[in-house]
Scaffold this motif. Structure first.
Motif, PDB file in Angstrom:
ATOM      1  N   LYS A 277      37.248  31.303  22.998  1.00  0.00           N
ATOM      2  CA  LYS A 277      38.150  30.526  23.844  1.00  0.00           C
ATOM      3  C   LYS A 277      38.679  31.326  25.032  1.00  0.00           C
ATOM      4  CE  LYS A 277      39.683  27.446  20.136  1.00  0.00           C
ATOM      5  NZ  LYS A 277      40.834  26.960  19.334  1.00  0.00           N
ATOM      6  N   MET A 278      38.578  32.638  24.966  1.00  0.00           N
ATOM      7  CA  MET A 278      39.050  33.481  26.069  1.00  0.00           C
ATOM      8  C   MET A 278      37.946  33.806  27.073  1.00  0.00           C
ATOM      9  SD  MET A 278      42.253  33.907  25.713  1.00  0.00           S
ATOM     10  CE  MET A 278      42.578  35.304  26.790  1.00  0.00           C
ATOM     11  N   ALA A 279      36.786  33.186  26.927  1.00  0.00           N
ATOM     12  CA  ALA A 279      35.657  33.495  27.805  1.00  0.00           C
ATOM     13  C   ALA A 279      35.981  33.229  29.269  1.00  0.00           C
ATOM     14  CB  ALA A 279      34.436  32.686  27.379  1.00  0.00           C
ATOM     15  N   PHE A 280      36.736  32.157  29.540  1.00  0.00           N
ATOM     16  CA  PHE A 280      37.026  31.825  30.932  1.00  0.00           C
ATOM     17  C   PHE A 280      37.928  32.870  31.579  1.00  0.00           C
ATOM     18  CE2 PHE A 280      40.514  30.077  28.550  1.00  0.00           C
ATOM     19  CZ  PHE A 280      41.621  30.142  29.381  1.00  0.00           C
ATOM     20  N   VAL A 281      38.811  33.496  30.787  1.00  0.00           N
ATOM     21  CA  VAL A 281      39.696  34.536  31.306  1.00  0.00           C
ATOM     22  C   VAL A 281      38.909  35.810  31.596  1.00  0.00           C
ATOM     23  CG1 VAL A 281      41.679  36.003  30.806  1.00  0.00           C
ATOM     24  CG2 VAL A 281      41.708  33.590  30.147  1.00  0.00           C
ATOM     25  N   TRP A 282      38.129  36.248  30.612  1.00  0.00           N
ATOM     26  CA  TRP A 282      37.371  37.480  30.781  1.00  0.00           C
ATOM     27  C   TRP A 282      36.281  37.309  31.830  1.00  0.00           C
ATOM     28  CZ3 TRP A 282      38.864  42.082  29.166  1.00  0.00           C
ATOM     29  CH2 TRP A 282      39.794  42.142  28.132  1.00  0.00           C
ATOM     30  N   GLY A 283      35.741  36.093  31.956  1.00  0.00           N
ATOM     31  CA  GLY A 283      34.747  35.839  32.979  1.00  0.00           C
ATOM     32  C   GLY A 283      35.316  35.985  34.381  1.00  0.00           C
ATOM     33  N   PHE A 284      36.504  35.419  34.591  1.00  0.00           N
ATOM     34  CA  PHE A 284      37.133  35.540  35.907  1.00  0.00           C
ATOM     35  C   PHE A 284      37.504  36.985  36.197  1.00  0.00           C
ATOM     36  CE2 PHE A 284      40.664  35.339  38.941  1.00  0.00           C
ATOM     37  CZ  PHE A 284      40.057  34.576  39.938  1.00  0.00           C
ATOM     38  N   ARG A 285      38.005  37.690  35.182  1.00  0.00           N
ATOM     39  CA  ARG A 285      38.356  39.107  35.353  1.00  0.00           C
ATOM     40  C   ARG A 285      37.128  39.914  35.748  1.00  0.00           C
ATOM     41  NH1 ARG A 285      38.133  43.712  32.277  1.00  0.00           N
ATOM     42  NH2 ARG A 285      39.849  45.231  32.526  1.00  0.00           N
ATOM     43  N   PHE A 286      36.002  39.648  35.110  1.00  0.00           N
ATOM     44  CA  PHE A 286      34.751  40.354  35.406  1.00  0.00           C
ATOM     45  C   PHE A 286      34.328  40.129  36.854  1.00  0.00           C
ATOM     46  CE2 PHE A 286      30.077  39.728  35.616  1.00  0.00           C
ATOM     47  CZ  PHE A 286      29.676  41.037  35.427  1.00  0.00           C
ATOM     48  N   LEU A 287      34.371  38.877  37.306  1.00  0.00           N
ATOM     49  CA  LEU A 287      33.950  38.571  38.672  1.00  0.00           C
ATOM     50  C   LEU A 287      34.932  39.108  39.702  1.00  0.00           C
ATOM     51  CD1 LEU A 287      32.621  34.919  38.297  1.00  0.00           C
ATOM     52  CD2 LEU A 287      31.307  37.039  38.404  1.00  0.00           C
ATOM     53  N   LEU A 288      36.217  39.011  39.394  1.00  0.00           N
ATOM     54  CA  LEU A 288      37.228  39.508  40.328  1.00  0.00           C
ATOM     55  C   LEU A 288      37.083  41.012  40.536  1.00  0.00           C
ATOM     56  CD1 LEU A 288      39.735  38.706  42.013  1.00  0.00           C
ATOM     57  CD2 LEU A 288      41.127  39.282  40.002  1.00  0.00           C
ATOM     58  N   LYS A 289      36.846  41.714  39.444  1.00  0.00           N
ATOM     59  CA  LYS A 289      36.701  43.165  39.502  1.00  0.00           C
ATOM     60  C   LYS A 289      35.463  43.565  40.299  1.00  0.00           C
ATOM     61  CE  LYS A 289      36.145  47.210  36.473  1.00  0.00           C
ATOM     62  NZ  LYS A 289      36.006  47.671  35.065  1.00  0.00           N
ATOM     63  N   ASN A 290      34.394  42.771  40.225  1.00  0.00           N
ATOM     64  CA  ASN A 290      33.119  43.123  40.845  1.00  0.00           C
ATOM     65  C   ASN A 290      32.756  42.202  42.006  1.00  0.00           C
ATOM     66  OD1 ASN A 290      32.043  45.227  38.802  1.00  0.00           O
ATOM     67  ND2 ASN A 290      32.608  43.511  37.497  1.00  0.00           N
ATOM     68  N   ARG A 291      33.750  41.525  42.576  1.00  0.00           N
ATOM     69  CA  ARG A 291      33.470  40.491  43.573  1.00  0.00           C
ATOM     70  C   ARG A 291      32.771  41.039  44.817  1.00  0.00           C
ATOM     71  NH1 ARG A 291      38.753  41.752  43.533  1.00  0.00           N
ATOM     72  NH2 ARG A 291      39.880  42.114  45.493  1.00  0.00           N
ATOM     73  N   ALA A 292      33.127  42.251  45.256  1.00  0.00           N
ATOM     74  CA  ALA A 292      32.519  42.800  46.475  1.00  0.00           C
ATOM     75  C   ALA A 292      31.015  42.972  46.302  1.00  0.00           C
ATOM     76  CB  ALA A 292      33.173  44.129  46.828  1.00  0.00           C
ATOM     77  N   GLU A 293      30.590  43.382  45.112  1.00  0.00           N
ATOM     78  CA  GLU A 293      29.166  43.618  44.858  1.00  0.00           C
ATOM     79  C   GLU A 293      28.444  42.347  44.448  1.00  0.00           C
ATOM     80  OE1 GLU A 293      26.314  46.159  41.764  1.00  0.00           O
ATOM     81  OE2 GLU A 293      28.492  46.345  41.664  1.00  0.00           O
ATOM     82  N   MET A 294      29.061  41.542  43.584  1.00  0.00           N
ATOM     83  CA  MET A 294      28.357  40.443  42.938  1.00  0.00           C
ATOM     84  C   MET A 294      28.482  39.097  43.642  1.00  0.00           C
ATOM     85  SD  MET A 294      29.090  41.156  38.909  1.00  0.00           S
ATOM     86  CE  MET A 294      28.521  42.659  38.111  1.00  0.00           C
ATOM     87  N   CYS A 295      29.578  38.880  44.346  1.00  0.00           N
ATOM     88  CA  CYS A 295      29.887  37.533  44.838  1.00  0.00           C
ATOM     89  C   CYS A 295      29.705  37.366  46.334  1.00  0.00           C
ATOM     90  CB  CYS A 295      31.324  37.154  44.446  1.00  0.00           C
ATOM     91  SG  CYS A 295      31.631  37.229  42.673  1.00  0.00           S
TER      92      CYS A 295
END
Length: 275
Positions: A232-250
């Motif tokens: 149930k916490m996947a949406f939280v950890w998913g956003f944290r992952f993308l936010l942390k790596n947004r410059a490279e991944m997004c």
């Protein structure tokens, strides 16, 4: 020190398996699971071909299989293993002289550890970890370790019913993450995992077999994985992952579109039965 206590489990694809003990500098007993895909498997279509050789005093078992999927490969090695300590390995790792003794010494020095995570130097740009101390692995830091870092007491894995998922990794429906899910399941089963500073070897320079850039499939598959890791916490950890790596991944899709794709993967993950 009795090196027969240790058995390396090598996952290989379309290799000349008999050459690997020399190339990899294997100095213990080993099981090499060589998955033969495409033309390489034609001569073995009727039935699997197994072979056993003694190389430099070590028993090397080669299990040739006309199948694909790294999780399936690792499970085949694990279910055929016999030694006290097992060591997961890939066919592109070169091991240092004396690595087998270091593994056994670490396990003997740390009877509290069911699983030890060792240092193996990754090629430039693919580094995910480097252990600088001996410490217990928890729910907060288990996700960075590749299979080739993992050594374990075989009986502990068997007693806990631990095996690799067939859903994730090279040759599976969804990209990477099989190693994180394996350690997740070990923690869930109550096994004790520790990291250690001992160094075993290094990764050869090669191209990733699964990473093709930060595509829609990358974000979708990451969402599927996060469902299995975090529920149930996947949406939280998913956003944290993308936010942390947004410059490279997004940079191509942007943070919020990437997140929407990831969420679609999370929702899809809820419909999948564990394999």
């Amino acid at each position: 020190m009795d090196k027969k206590r240790l058995q390396m489990l090598v996952s290989a694809v379309n290799k000349k398996a008999l050459d690997l003990p020399g190339i990899m500098n294997i100095e213990s007993d080993a099981i090499i699971v060589d998955q033969l895909i495409g033309d390489a498997g034609k001569e073995f279509e009727s039935e699997p071909s197994d072979q056993e050789e003694i190389i430099k005093g070590n028993t090397i078992r080669i299990l040739r299989r006309c199948e694909k999927g790294v999780g399936l490969s690792r499970n085949t090695g694990l279910f055929n293993a016999e030694s006290e300590i097992i060591q997961f390995a890939d066919d592109d790792i070169i091991y240092d002289d004396g690595y087998s003794q270091r593994i056994l010494e670490e396990f003997d020095a740390h009877p509290e550890a069911d699983i030890l995570l060792f240092n193996v130097k990754a090629q430039a740009g693919r580094e995910t970890y480097w252990n600088k101390d001996y410490a217990r692995i928890s729910w907060m830091n288990y996700g960075r370790y590749p299979a080739y870092a993992i050594c374990a007491r075989r009986d502990k894995l068997i007693q806990a019913g631990i095996k690799y998922s067939l859903l994730f990794g090279g040759g599976a429906p969804y990209m990477n993450g099989e190693d994180s899910l394996f350690l997740h399941d070990c923690l869930k089963a109550g096994l004790s995992i520790y990291r250690t500073t001992a160094v075993l070897g290094h990764e050869q320079q090669n191209e990733s077999t699964w990473f093709k850039g930060y595509t829609e499939k990358f974000f979708f598959d990451r969402g599927v994985l996060y469902h299995f890791l975090y529920g149930k916490m996947a949406f939280v950890w998913g956003f944290r992952f993308l936010l942390k790596n947004r410059a490279e991944m997004c940079s191509e899709y942007g943070l919020f579109k990437s997140y929407r794709i990831l969420l679609s993967g999370v929702r899809h993950g809820r419909t999948i039965k564990t394999q």
